[in-house]
Design an enzyme around this catalytic site. Structure first.
Site, short mmCIF file in Angstrom:
data_model
loop_
_atom_site.label_atom_id
_atom_site.label_comp_id
_atom_site.label_asym_id
_atom_site.label_seq_id
_atom_site.Cartn_x
_atom_site.Cartn_y
_atom_site.Cartn_z
N HIS A 240 0.82 -1.21 0.00
CA HIS A 240 0.00 0.00 0.00
C HIS A 240 0.86 1.26 0.00
O HIS A 240 0.31 2.36 0.09
CB HIS A 240 -0.94 0.01 1.21
CG HIS A 240 -1.79 -1.21 1.29
ND1 HIS A 240 -2.80 -1.47 0.40
CD2 HIS A 240 -1.75 -2.27 2.13
CE1 HIS A 240 -3.36 -2.62 0.69
NE2 HIS A 240 -2.74 -3.13 1.73
N LEU B 4 3.30 4.14 1.51
CA LEU B 4 3.25 4.80 2.81
C LEU B 4 1.96 5.60 2.91
O LEU B 4 1.95 6.82 2.83
CB LEU B 4 4.48 5.69 3.02
CG LEU B 4 5.79 4.95 3.24
CD1 LEU B 4 6.92 5.94 3.50
CD2 LEU B 4 5.70 3.97 4.39
N HIS B 5 0.87 4.89 3.05
CA HIS B 5 -0.45 5.48 3.18
C HIS B 5 -1.08 5.02 4.48
O HIS B 5 -0.83 3.90 4.93
CB HIS B 5 -1.35 5.09 2.00
CG HIS B 5 -0.82 5.54 0.69
ND1 HIS B 5 -0.92 6.85 0.27
CD2 HIS B 5 -0.15 4.89 -0.29
CE1 HIS B 5 -0.34 6.97 -0.91
NE2 HIS B 5 0.13 5.79 -1.27
N ALA B 6 -1.88 5.85 5.09
CA ALA B 6 -2.65 5.55 6.30
C ALA B 6 -1.79 4.93 7.41
O ALA B 6 -0.93 5.60 7.96
CB ALA B 6 -3.86 4.71 5.97
#
Length: 86
Positions: free
Chosen positions: A12, A14-16
């Protein structure tokens, strides 16, 4: 200034959640840490800065920082960027 090039393997990017963990770890270091991608730089301690970079799986980022204990922090940040279970 010390630097380390890291390939992001988290599916994913570097998200959330990975970005939050990344910023928390960077914030535990008293010195300045910068993330560079494609000529853009952001403060590694800023969730908005990290999220706005749009770091995705397969991207290469450069970690930059100074200080006596920077290498263990680089190790931890690299581990987060490469953790495929997050």
């Amino acid at each position: 200034m010390n630097q380390r090039i890291v390939e992001v393997k988290n599916p994913h990017g570097l998200h959330a959640r990975p970005a939050a963990l990344f910023v928390q770890k960077a914030a535990s270091f008293p010195g300045k840490i910068v993330v560079e991608k494609g000529g853009k730089e952001a403060d590694a301690k800023s969730i908005l800065g990290i999220m706005s970079m749009g770091i995705e799986c397969g991207d290469t980022i450069t970690l930059k920082g100074e200080g006596d204990q920077i290498e263990p922090v680089f190790d931890a940040l690299e581990a987060i960027a490469q953790d495929t279970s997050l």
